[in-house]
Design a protein around this motif. Structure first.
Motif, PDB file in Angstrom:
ATOM      1  N   TRP A   3       0.822  -1.208   0.000  1.00 26.07           N
ATOM      2  CA  TRP A   3       0.000   0.000   0.000  1.00 26.07           C
ATOM      3  C   TRP A   3       0.859   1.262   0.000  1.00 26.07           C
ATOM      4  CZ3 TRP A   3      -5.207  -1.706   1.816  1.00 26.07           C
ATOM      5  CH2 TRP A   3      -6.213  -0.848   1.379  1.00 26.07           C
ATOM      6  N   VAL A   4       1.921   1.259   0.791  1.00 23.78           N
ATOM      7  CA  VAL A   4       2.725   2.471   0.968  1.00 23.78           C
ATOM      8  C   VAL A   4       3.566   2.785  -0.265  1.00 23.78           C
ATOM      9  CG1 VAL A   4       4.600   3.508   2.294  1.00 23.78           C
ATOM     10  CG2 VAL A   4       2.783   2.252   3.473  1.00 23.78           C
ATOM     11  N   VAL A   5       4.219   1.779  -0.844  1.00 25.48           N
ATOM     12  CA  VAL A   5       5.117   2.019  -1.975  1.00 25.48           C
ATOM     13  C   VAL A   5       4.399   2.698  -3.138  1.00 25.48           C
ATOM     14  CG1 VAL A   5       6.508   0.888  -3.763  1.00 25.48           C
ATOM     15  CG2 VAL A   5       6.785   0.250  -1.367  1.00 25.48           C
ATOM     16  N   PRO A   6       3.274   2.171  -3.640  1.00 24.74           N
ATOM     17  CA  PRO A   6       2.609   2.868  -4.747  1.00 24.74           C
ATOM     18  C   PRO A   6       2.060   4.229  -4.351  1.00 24.74           C
ATOM     19  CG  PRO A   6       1.262   1.049  -3.952  1.00 24.74           C
ATOM     20  CD  PRO A   6       2.587   0.911  -3.299  1.00 24.74           C
ATOM     21  N   PHE A   7       1.596   4.365  -3.090  1.00 25.37           N
ATOM     22  CA  PHE A   7       1.058   5.652  -2.669  1.00 25.37           C
ATOM     23  C   PHE A   7       2.139   6.724  -2.696  1.00 25.37           C
ATOM     24  CE2 PHE A   7      -0.097   8.835   0.530  1.00 25.37           C
ATOM     25  CZ  PHE A   7      -1.366   9.170   0.094  1.00 25.37           C
ATOM     26  N   VAL A   8       3.330   6.384  -2.209  1.00 26.52           N
ATOM     27  CA  VAL A   8       4.433   7.358  -2.209  1.00 26.52           C
ATOM     28  C   VAL A   8       4.850   7.703  -3.629  1.00 26.52           C
ATOM     29  CG1 VAL A   8       6.857   7.682  -1.589  1.00 26.52           C
ATOM     30  CG2 VAL A   8       5.275   6.696   0.065  1.00 26.52           C
ATOM     31  N   LEU A   9       4.953   6.699  -4.494  1.00 30.67           N
ATOM     32  CA  LEU A   9       5.333   6.972  -5.878  1.00 30.67           C
ATOM     33  C   LEU A   9       4.304   7.846  -6.579  1.00 30.67           C
ATOM     34  CD1 LEU A   9       6.763   3.523  -7.058  1.00 30.67           C
ATOM     35  CD2 LEU A   9       8.032   5.643  -6.688  1.00 30.67           C
ATOM     36  N   LEU A  10       3.036   7.580  -6.337  1.00 33.07           N
ATOM     37  CA  LEU A  10       1.980   8.405  -6.922  1.00 33.07           C
ATOM     38  C   LEU A  10       2.047   9.834  -6.391  1.00 33.07           C
ATOM     39  CD1 LEU A  10      -0.940   5.826  -6.676  1.00 33.07           C
ATOM     40  CD2 LEU A  10       0.004   6.724  -8.810  1.00 33.07           C
ATOM     41  N   TYR A  11       2.328   9.965  -5.106  1.00 32.48           N
ATOM     42  CA  TYR A  11       2.414  11.294  -4.489  1.00 32.48           C
ATOM     43  C   TYR A  11       3.598  12.074  -5.057  1.00 32.48           C
ATOM     44  CZ  TYR A  11       3.207  14.886  -0.949  1.00 32.48           C
ATOM     45  OH  TYR A  11       3.415  16.087  -0.321  1.00 32.48           O
ATOM     46  N   GLN A  12       4.767  11.422  -5.139  1.00 34.52           N
ATOM     47  CA  GLN A  12       5.952  12.109  -5.637  1.00 34.52           C
ATOM     48  C   GLN A  12       5.822  12.440  -7.128  1.00 34.52           C
ATOM     49  OE1 GLN A  12       8.070  13.303  -3.791  1.00 34.52           O
ATOM     50  NE2 GLN A  12       8.517  12.026  -2.021  1.00 34.52           N
ATOM     51  N   SER A  13       5.127  11.584  -7.871  1.00 35.64           N
ATOM     52  CA  SER A  13       4.953  11.823  -9.308  1.00 35.64           C
ATOM     53  C   SER A  13       3.782  12.753  -9.602  1.00 35.64           C
ATOM     54  CB  SER A  13       4.733  10.490 -10.034  1.00 35.64           C
ATOM     55  OG  SER A  13       5.793   9.586  -9.786  1.00 35.64           O
ATOM     56  N   ARG A  14       2.955  13.000  -8.579  1.00 35.62           N
ATOM     57  CA  ARG A  14       1.784  13.879  -8.721  1.00 35.62           C
ATOM     58  C   ARG A  14       0.826  13.360  -9.779  1.00 35.62           C
ATOM     59  NH1 ARG A  14       4.411  20.010  -8.309  1.00 35.62           N
ATOM     60  NH2 ARG A  14       5.379  19.729  -6.246  1.00 35.62           N
ATOM     61  N   VAL A  15       0.540  12.089  -9.694  1.00 37.44           N
ATOM     62  CA  VAL A  15      -0.401  11.449 -10.612  1.00 37.44           C
ATOM     63  C   VAL A  15      -1.365  10.586  -9.808  1.00 37.44           C
ATOM     64  CG1 VAL A  15       1.175  11.435 -12.589  1.00 37.44           C
ATOM     65  CG2 VAL A  15       1.185   9.512 -10.982  1.00 37.44           C
ATOM     66  N   VAL A  16      -2.429  10.151 -10.469  1.00 38.60           N
ATOM     67  CA  VAL A  16      -3.434   9.334  -9.806  1.00 38.60           C
ATOM     68  C   VAL A  16      -3.312   7.898 -10.275  1.00 38.60           C
ATOM     69  CG1 VAL A  16      -5.028  11.266  -9.518  1.00 38.60           C
ATOM     70  CG2 VAL A  16      -5.140   9.879 -11.597  1.00 38.60           C
ATOM     71  N   VAL A  17      -3.960   6.993  -9.553  1.00 35.33           N
ATOM     72  CA  VAL A  17      -3.951   5.574  -9.930  1.00 35.33           C
ATOM     73  C   VAL A  17      -4.527   5.417 -11.335  1.00 35.33           C
ATOM     74  CG1 VAL A  17      -4.917   3.311  -9.412  1.00 35.33           C
ATOM     75  CG2 VAL A  17      -4.124   4.775  -7.553  1.00 35.33           C
ATOM     76  N   GLY A  18      -3.851   4.629 -12.142  1.00 36.72           N
ATOM     77  CA  GLY A  18      -4.268   4.442 -13.524  1.00 36.72           C
ATOM     78  C   GLY A  18      -3.308   5.067 -14.511  1.00 36.72           C
ATOM     79  N   THR A  19      -2.370   5.865 -14.001  1.00 37.31           N
ATOM     80  CA  THR A  19      -1.368   6.486 -14.855  1.00 37.31           C
ATOM     81  C   THR A  19       0.016   6.242 -14.272  1.00 37.31           C
ATOM     82  OG1 THR A  19      -1.547   8.585 -13.653  1.00 37.31           O
ATOM     83  CG2 THR A  19      -2.944   8.317 -15.585  1.00 37.31           C
ATOM     84  N   ILE A  20       1.004   6.065 -15.134  1.00 35.18           N
ATOM     85  CA  ILE A  20       2.426   5.946 -14.785  1.00 35.18           C
ATOM     86  C   ILE A  20       2.739   4.672 -13.986  1.00 35.18           C
ATOM     87  CG2 ILE A  20       4.421   7.039 -13.719  1.00 35.18           C
ATOM     88  CD1 ILE A  20       3.338   8.493 -16.153  1.00 35.18           C
ATOM     89  N   ILE A  21       2.162   4.541 -12.779  1.00 33.13           N
ATOM     90  CA  ILE A  21       2.481   3.403 -11.912  1.00 33.13           C
ATOM     91  C   ILE A  21       1.702   2.184 -12.405  1.00 33.13           C
ATOM     92  CG2 ILE A  21       2.608   2.558  -9.556  1.00 33.13           C
ATOM     93  CD1 ILE A  21       4.238   5.089 -10.141  1.00 33.13           C
ATOM     94  N   GLN A  22       2.422   1.136 -12.779  1.00 37.14           N
ATOM     95  CA  GLN A  22       1.802  -0.051 -13.355  1.00 37.14           C
ATOM     96  C   GLN A  22       1.841  -1.221 -12.370  1.00 37.14           C
ATOM     97  OE1 GLN A  22       3.254  -1.009 -17.313  1.00 37.14           O
ATOM     98  NE2 GLN A  22       3.704   1.140 -17.745  1.00 37.14           N
ATOM     99  N   PRO A  23       0.915  -2.172 -12.518  1.00 40.44           N
ATOM    100  CA  PRO A  23       0.883  -3.334 -11.610  1.00 40.44           C
ATOM    101  C   PRO A  23       2.173  -4.140 -11.590  1.00 40.44           C
ATOM    102  CG  PRO A  23      -1.179  -3.175 -12.820  1.00 40.44           C
ATOM    103  CD  PRO A  23      -0.256  -2.152 -13.412  1.00 40.44           C
ATOM    104  N   ARG A  24       2.919  -4.171 -12.702  1.00 42.80           N
ATOM    105  CA  ARG A  24       4.140  -4.984 -12.714  1.00 42.80           C
ATOM    106  C   ARG A  24       5.190  -4.443 -11.748  1.00 42.80           C
ATOM    107  NH1 ARG A  24       7.935  -2.730 -16.615  1.00 42.80           N
ATOM    108  NH2 ARG A  24       6.967  -0.951 -17.693  1.00 42.80           N
ATOM    109  N   TYR A  25       5.087  -3.166 -11.370  1.00 44.27           N
ATOM    110  CA  TYR A  25       6.015  -2.626 -10.377  1.00 44.27           C
ATOM    111  C   TYR A  25       5.766  -3.239  -8.995  1.00 44.27           C
ATOM    112  CZ  TYR A  25       6.449   1.075 -13.943  1.00 44.27           C
ATOM    113  OH  TYR A  25       6.630   1.769 -15.116  1.00 44.27           O
ATOM    114  N   LEU A  26       4.527  -3.653  -8.751  1.00 37.45           N
ATOM    115  CA  LEU A  26       4.158  -4.202  -7.444  1.00 37.45           C
ATOM    116  C   LEU A  26       4.126  -5.718  -7.422  1.00 37.45           C
ATOM    117  CD1 LEU A  26       1.246  -1.803  -6.407  1.00 37.45           C
ATOM    118  CD2 LEU A  26       3.691  -1.585  -5.946  1.00 37.45           C
ATOM    119  N   LEU A  27       4.214  -6.343  -8.585  1.00 36.40           N
ATOM    120  CA  LEU A  27       4.151  -7.804  -8.631  1.00 36.40           C
ATOM    121  C   LEU A  27       5.219  -8.461  -7.759  1.00 36.40           C
ATOM    122  CD1 LEU A  27       2.802 -10.313  -9.752  1.00 36.40           C
ATOM    123  CD2 LEU A  27       4.251 -10.120 -11.800  1.00 36.40           C
TER     124      LEU A  27
END
Length: 554
Positions: free
Chosen positions: A359-383
């Motif tokens: 939960w924390v890793v994608p939330f921080v990446l989304l926050y630092q990138s200033r984007v919302v879920v569905g853009t940039i951060i992909q599921p394969r990063y969390l696999l």
């Protein structure tokens, strides 16, 4: 004398199952054309330049820039990207000459090891080169997982199997047999934590072997992606939480963990990609609003579902039916619930840490990138984190008995259906595009590999191989009813081992008693039963105190 059943199980595990696993991944290697994994326009150019400048493969234009000249047909391979109705026919593989690319990892965005290794297979025949790379990665995954499986203590092996099998469909299989660096990231996550943990539970050569495998797995991950280097360090922390002891036997695992952290740090600090944790993956976006932050926090589980088929494959343009993520998510959730039935403090802490990281890793990446879920951060990063989570949850000493029977059958059936459906959809997306649909993914095919078996043959063979692999795993499990009527004694330890090997032999009950005495087993590594369960070995009653109903036995 060893029973035929035991010899058969060992043969199945040692030879047939790895072969079926390779065939399953090989089907995914053939299921899509060159350039089908995400960002392959960049990754393929980086591969061709992975060993530096080579005539006809990667040349320097000598203009002082970081541009490179690569085969002209290489960057145009993903001509079908983001257009699901377009088949793989649009690519012209035999285009002559060289073309300038501005992105080839010359700036060190990614760690270099993955690209340098894949570059060994690069040639002017792009199709043959890419297929060789995919099959090599498939063989590497099967080989490393098989090696770790056989060196691990027996009771820890289900954690490895469950974590890989439950998360392999469909994204795991697609990535492992691809030219994307995520292939090594996922493989590293599956191996490092459990191999290092296994080193804390063993002795002698086995400990050294597991430590070496953990280090090799970390090298693969850290040499492929910066985030995989972080995951390798996280795996060290989890392994030490689960198995560290204040004893001199813990020296080898501790030293190995330290080396893994050091190697991972070197790769991470030398990859520009690592700065994404601090600066984000994009620049220039306005800060997220409070509502967007809350939405991200609540939508992050969609990334987990995306890792098991909820998101599209490839360039996020290959849609899969809802059947796939539902079936796989049931298996993933089932593995978690089966695993957490008996949690000790160490495993509870480790599991909470890895679940929190999901939960924390994608939330921080989304926050630092200033984007919302569905853009940039992909599921394969969390696999990779999902693989670790399932593995830690499944680390039970009675895991074999927990999965024996109906649970295993249902899970295997669900994964097989999901595998079969997703492989068929992935092949058809590239043979005809999504504007056509048929049971035979090769019907009216517009694209396919030259000289390869037909699309239908690849689909059927891959699906049968996957189903057969799971069926043989079930067959290789010890039969509970058979073990209940046998006792366990210790054989002399094999050469190079500090432990004895458990071998089941039938033992009669003690006269005058319905139970036999129990003595501890010398080796619980190969014993599928929970730690502490005694082994049934008859002991003669004392002459002064004959056994009987008034004299209970242990």
């Amino acid at each position: 004398m060893k029973r035929p059943g035991i010899q058969l199980r060992r043969m199945l595990l040692a030879a047939i199952i790895p072969l079926l696993a390779f065939v399953s991944l090989g089907a995914w290697a053939f299921s899509s054309p060159v350039g089908s994994s995400p960002d392959d326009d960049f990754h393929l150019a980086a591969v061709w330049c992975g060993l530096g400048e080579r005539d006809g493969l990667c040349e320097n234009p000598d203009d002082g820039s970081q541009d490179r000249l690569v085969p002209a047909s290489l960057p145009t391979a993903p001509c079908y990207a983001f257009n699901p109705e377009q088949s793989g026919e649009c690519w012209v593989p035999d285009e002559s000459g060289l073309i300038t690319v501005t992105r080839a990892n010359i700036d060190g965005l990614y760690p270099p090891l993955f690209y340098a290794t894949m570059s060994i297979f690069a040639s002017e025949d792009i199709q043959a080169s890419v297929m060789a790379m995919r099959l090599f990665n498939a063989a590497l995954a099967v080989g490393l997982l098989t090696a770790v499986f056989f060196v691990l203590p027996r009771w820890t092996r289900p954690a490895l199997i469950v974590s890989v099998a439950a998360t392999s469909v469909p994204l795991g299989a697609f990535v492992l047999a691809s030219t994307n660096p995520s292939a090594w990231a996922v493989l590293s996550a599956a191996v490092v934590w459990i191999a290092l943990y296994g080193a804390t539970q063993t002795a002698g050569r086995r400990r050294y072997a597991l430590a070496g495998l953990a280090l090799f797995g970390a090298l693969l991950g850290a040499g492929a992606r910066a985030d995989a280097a972080v995951y390798a360090c996280f795996a060290v922390v989890l392994a030490l939480i689960l198995g560290a002891r204040l004893h001199r036997d813990a020296l080898i695992p501790a030293v190995t963990g330290g080396i893994i952290v050091l190697v991972s740090a070197v790769f991470y600090l030398n990859a520009a990609q690592g700065g994404a944790v601090v600066t984000g993956m994009t620049e220039g976006n306005p800060p997220l609003t409070g509502g967007q932050l809350l939405s991200n926090l609540l939508e992050i589980p969609s990334l987990w579902i995306g890792a098991v088929g909820g998101w599209h494959l490839g360039w996020l343009d290959t849609r899969l039916p809802a059947t796939v993520p539902i079936l796989v998510m049931v298996v993933v959730a089932g593995a978690l619930f089966v695993g957490i039935r008996r949690l000790d403090l160490r495993r509870l802490v480790a599991l909470l840490l890895v679940l929190a990281s999901l939960w924390v890793v994608p939330f921080v990446l989304l926050y630092q990138s200033r984007v919302v879920v569905g853009t940039i951060i992909q599921p394969r990063y969390l696999l990779p984190l999902l693989v670790i989570a399932i593995g830690v949850a499944s680390l039970r000493r009675d895991a074999e008995s927990s999965w024996n029977g109906g649970r295993l059958g249902l899970a295997a059936a669900a994964l097989t259906v999901a595998f079969t459906v997703s492989l068929q959809f992935n092949i058809q997306r590239y043979t005809t595009g999504t504007d056509e649909s048929s049971l035979d993914p090769g019907a009216n095919a517009e694209w396919w590999w030259n000289g390869a078996p037909s699309p239908a043959f690849v689909w059927v063979l891959g699906s049968l191989a996957f189903a057969g692999m799971l069926a043989l795993f079930a067959l290789a499990l010890p039969r509970p009813e058979r073990e209940a009527s046998t006792a366990w004694t210790a054989e002399p330890a094999p050469e190079g081992s500090d432990r004895a090997v458990a071998e089941p032999v039938a033992q009669p009950a003690e006269e005058g008693s319905d139970l036999a005495r129990t003595v501890p087993l010398a080796d619980d590594d190969l014993d599928p039963r929970p730690h502490g369960v005694a082994d049934v070995v008859p002991q003669p009653a004392s002459a002064a105190e004959p056994a009987g109903k008034d004299h209970p036995v242990a």
